[in-house]
Design a protein around this motif. Structure first.
Motif, PDB file in Angstrom:
ATOM      1  N   ASN A   4       0.833  -1.192   0.000  1.00 10.10           N
ATOM      2  CA  ASN A   4       0.000   0.000   0.000  1.00 10.10           C
ATOM      3  C   ASN A   4       0.878   1.256   0.000  1.00 10.10           C
ATOM      4  O   ASN A   4       1.456   1.618   1.017  1.00 10.10           O
ATOM      5  CB  ASN A   4      -0.922  -0.030   1.222  1.00 10.10           C
ATOM      6  CG  ASN A   4      -1.900   1.101   1.263  1.00 10.10           C
ATOM      7  OD1 ASN A   4      -1.765   2.094   0.555  1.00 10.10           O
ATOM      8  ND2 ASN A   4      -2.907   0.970   2.115  1.00 10.10           N
ATOM      9  N   ASP A   6       0.092   4.231   0.041  1.00 10.21           N
ATOM     10  CA  ASP A   6      -0.423   5.286   0.918  1.00 10.21           C
ATOM     11  C   ASP A   6       0.333   5.347   2.245  1.00 10.21           C
ATOM     12  O   ASP A   6       0.189   6.309   2.999  1.00 10.21           O
ATOM     13  CB  ASP A   6      -1.914   5.096   1.200  1.00 10.21           C
ATOM     14  CG  ASP A   6      -2.778   5.349  -0.034  1.00 10.21           C
ATOM     15  OD1 ASP A   6      -2.290   6.015  -0.982  1.00 10.21           O
ATOM     16  OD2 ASP A   6      -3.930   4.872  -0.057  1.00 10.21           O
ATOM     17  N   PHE A   7       1.130   4.324   2.535  1.00 13.00           N
ATOM     18  CA  PHE A   7       1.882   4.291   3.788  1.00 13.00           C
ATOM     19  C   PHE A   7       3.139   5.158   3.736  1.00 13.00           C
ATOM     20  O   PHE A   7       3.723   5.456   4.780  1.00 13.00           O
ATOM     21  CB  PHE A   7       2.250   2.854   4.173  1.00 13.00           C
ATOM     22  CG  PHE A   7       1.195   2.173   4.997  1.00 13.00           C
ATOM     23  CD1 PHE A   7       1.412   1.859   6.324  1.00 13.00           C
ATOM     24  CD2 PHE A   7      -0.038   1.863   4.441  1.00 13.00           C
ATOM     25  CE1 PHE A   7       0.433   1.245   7.088  1.00 13.00           C
ATOM     26  CE2 PHE A   7      -1.029   1.246   5.184  1.00 13.00           C
ATOM     27  CZ  PHE A   7      -0.790   0.943   6.525  1.00 13.00           C
ATOM     28  N   ARG A  10       3.856   7.825   6.403  1.00 11.66           N
ATOM     29  CA  ARG A  10       3.101   7.489   7.614  1.00 11.66           C
ATOM     30  C   ARG A  10       4.054   7.066   8.733  1.00 11.66           C
ATOM     31  O   ARG A  10       5.006   6.335   8.506  1.00 11.66           O
ATOM     32  CB  ARG A  10       2.112   6.366   7.329  1.00 11.66           C
ATOM     33  CG  ARG A  10       1.069   6.201   8.431  1.00 11.66           C
ATOM     34  CD  ARG A  10       0.042   5.158   8.082  1.00 11.66           C
ATOM     35  NE  ARG A  10      -0.766   5.533   6.925  1.00 11.66           N
ATOM     36  CZ  ARG A  10      -1.816   4.834   6.511  1.00 11.66           C
ATOM     37  NH1 ARG A  10      -2.167   3.722   7.137  1.00 11.66           N
ATOM     38  NH2 ARG A  10      -2.487   5.232   5.456  1.00 11.66           N
ATOM     39  N   SER A  12       4.601   5.563  12.830  1.00 14.88           N
ATOM     40  CA  SER A  12       4.005   4.750  13.887  1.00 14.88           C
ATOM     41  C   SER A  12       3.820   5.587  15.138  1.00 14.88           C
ATOM     42  O   SER A  12       4.400   6.669  15.275  1.00 14.88           O
ATOM     43  CB  SER A  12       4.933   3.569  14.224  1.00 14.88           C
ATOM     44  OG  SER A  12       6.107   4.038  14.883  1.00 14.88           O
ATOM     45  N   ASP A  73       0.944  -3.275  10.462  1.00  9.75           N
ATOM     46  CA  ASP A  73      -0.404  -2.841  10.096  1.00  9.75           C
ATOM     47  C   ASP A  73      -0.890  -3.668   8.906  1.00  9.75           C
ATOM     48  O   ASP A  73      -0.271  -3.657   7.840  1.00  9.75           O
ATOM     49  CB  ASP A  73      -0.391  -1.360   9.735  1.00  9.75           C
ATOM     50  CG  ASP A  73      -1.782  -0.777   9.562  1.00  9.75           C
ATOM     51  OD1 ASP A  73      -2.664  -1.466   8.989  1.00  9.75           O
ATOM     52  OD2 ASP A  73      -1.987   0.379   9.962  1.00  9.75           O
ATOM     53  N   PRO A  74      -2.004  -4.400   9.053  1.00 13.38           N
ATOM     54  CA  PRO A  74      -2.492  -5.248   7.964  1.00 13.38           C
ATOM     55  C   PRO A  74      -2.791  -4.465   6.683  1.00 13.38           C
ATOM     56  O   PRO A  74      -2.702  -5.010   5.589  1.00 13.38           O
ATOM     57  CB  PRO A  74      -3.759  -5.892   8.522  1.00 13.38           C
ATOM     58  CG  PRO A  74      -3.831  -5.546   9.955  1.00 13.38           C
ATOM     59  CD  PRO A  74      -2.827  -4.480  10.243  1.00 13.38           C
ATOM     60  N   GLU A  75      -3.142  -3.182   6.802  1.00 20.94           N
ATOM     61  CA  GLU A  75      -3.460  -2.376   5.616  1.00 20.94           C
ATOM     62  C   GLU A  75      -2.224  -2.125   4.740  1.00 20.94           C
ATOM     63  O   GLU A  75      -2.367  -1.811   3.563  1.00 20.94           O
ATOM     64  CB  GLU A  75      -4.095  -1.055   6.024  1.00 20.94           C
ATOM     65  CG  GLU A  75      -5.497  -1.228   6.575  1.00 20.94           C
ATOM     66  CD  GLU A  75      -6.153   0.102   6.910  1.00 20.94           C
ATOM     67  OE1 GLU A  75      -5.815   1.125   6.276  1.00 20.94           O
ATOM     68  OE2 GLU A  75      -6.995   0.113   7.810  1.00 20.94           O
ATOM     69  N   LEU A  76      -1.019  -2.275   5.306  1.00 25.03           N
ATOM     70  CA  LEU A  76       0.198  -2.134   4.508  1.00 25.03           C
ATOM     71  C   LEU A  76       0.297  -3.278   3.503  1.00 25.03           C
ATOM     72  O   LEU A  76       0.740  -3.083   2.378  1.00 25.03           O
ATOM     73  CB  LEU A  76       1.438  -2.111   5.409  1.00 25.03           C
ATOM     74  CG  LEU A  76       2.796  -2.119   4.711  1.00 25.03           C
ATOM     75  CD1 LEU A  76       2.960  -0.888   3.814  1.00 25.03           C
ATOM     76  CD2 LEU A  76       3.919  -2.183   5.743  1.00 25.03           C
ATOM     77  N   GLY A  77      -0.138  -4.458   3.923  1.00 22.36           N
ATOM     78  CA  GLY A  77      -0.131  -5.608   3.024  1.00 22.36           C
ATOM     79  C   GLY A  77       1.188  -6.357   2.968  1.00 22.36           C
ATOM     80  O   GLY A  77       1.437  -7.102   2.017  1.00 22.36           O
TER      81      GLY A  77
END
Length: 148
Positions: A4, A6-7, A10, A12, A73-77
């Motif tokens: 992703n 979008d990270f 970002r 932590s 973070d699971p959204e990172l993939g």
């Protein structure tokens, strides 16, 4: 599947405090095969001008990408089963000493595809719990076969 993007940028949340102990420094030095006495002997470290034993330069890898890590973070993939170490470097403001309580904040600075691999670069700012800068780590990890 691509990571992703979008990270990028970002950060932590600060990690929980990590208390640096003489035992952990000694174990790490043994694991990397470094017999420098300033990592094992308080008197040798004090003779070299340090208040206590110091940690080898790569020691922050023990905690800088752990607790509060954005990589989890699971959204990172990120598929940890496919991850290998790429590269790392460290910029120090001062040595890490036994007795330090350190926190880190990790920021994704880059995600890119190279062939079928995904490379993610993370910068971690390591400070004491009181906010004194200690070092900055830069780590690139590779997710093998991530991109198509």
């Amino acid at each position: 599947m691509a990571l992703n993007r979008d990270f990028v940028g970002r950060a932590s949340a600060p990690s929980p405090p990590y208390e640096v102990s003489r035992v952990k420094i000694k174990e790490f030095a043994a694991a990397i095969g470094d017999n420098n006495p300033v990592y094992r002997d308080r008197e040798a470290a004090q003779a070299a001008g340090h208040p206590d034993v110091i940690a080898p330069p790569t020691f922050p890898i023990v905690f800088s990408l752990s607790g509060g890590s954005i990589l989890a973070d699971p959204e990172l993939g990120l598929n940890f089963a496919m991850v290998v170490h790429g590269e790392q470097r460290f910029e120090y403001h001062r040595p890490i000493h036994a007795g330090d309580e350190l926190v880190s904040v990790s920021t994704v600075t880059d995600i890119r595809s190279v062939g079928r691999n995904e490379l993610i670069t993370v910068k971690s700012d390591v400070t004491t719990v009181d906010g004194e800068p200690v070092c900055t780590t830069y780590n690139t990890i590779v997710e093998r076969g991530g991109a198509s």
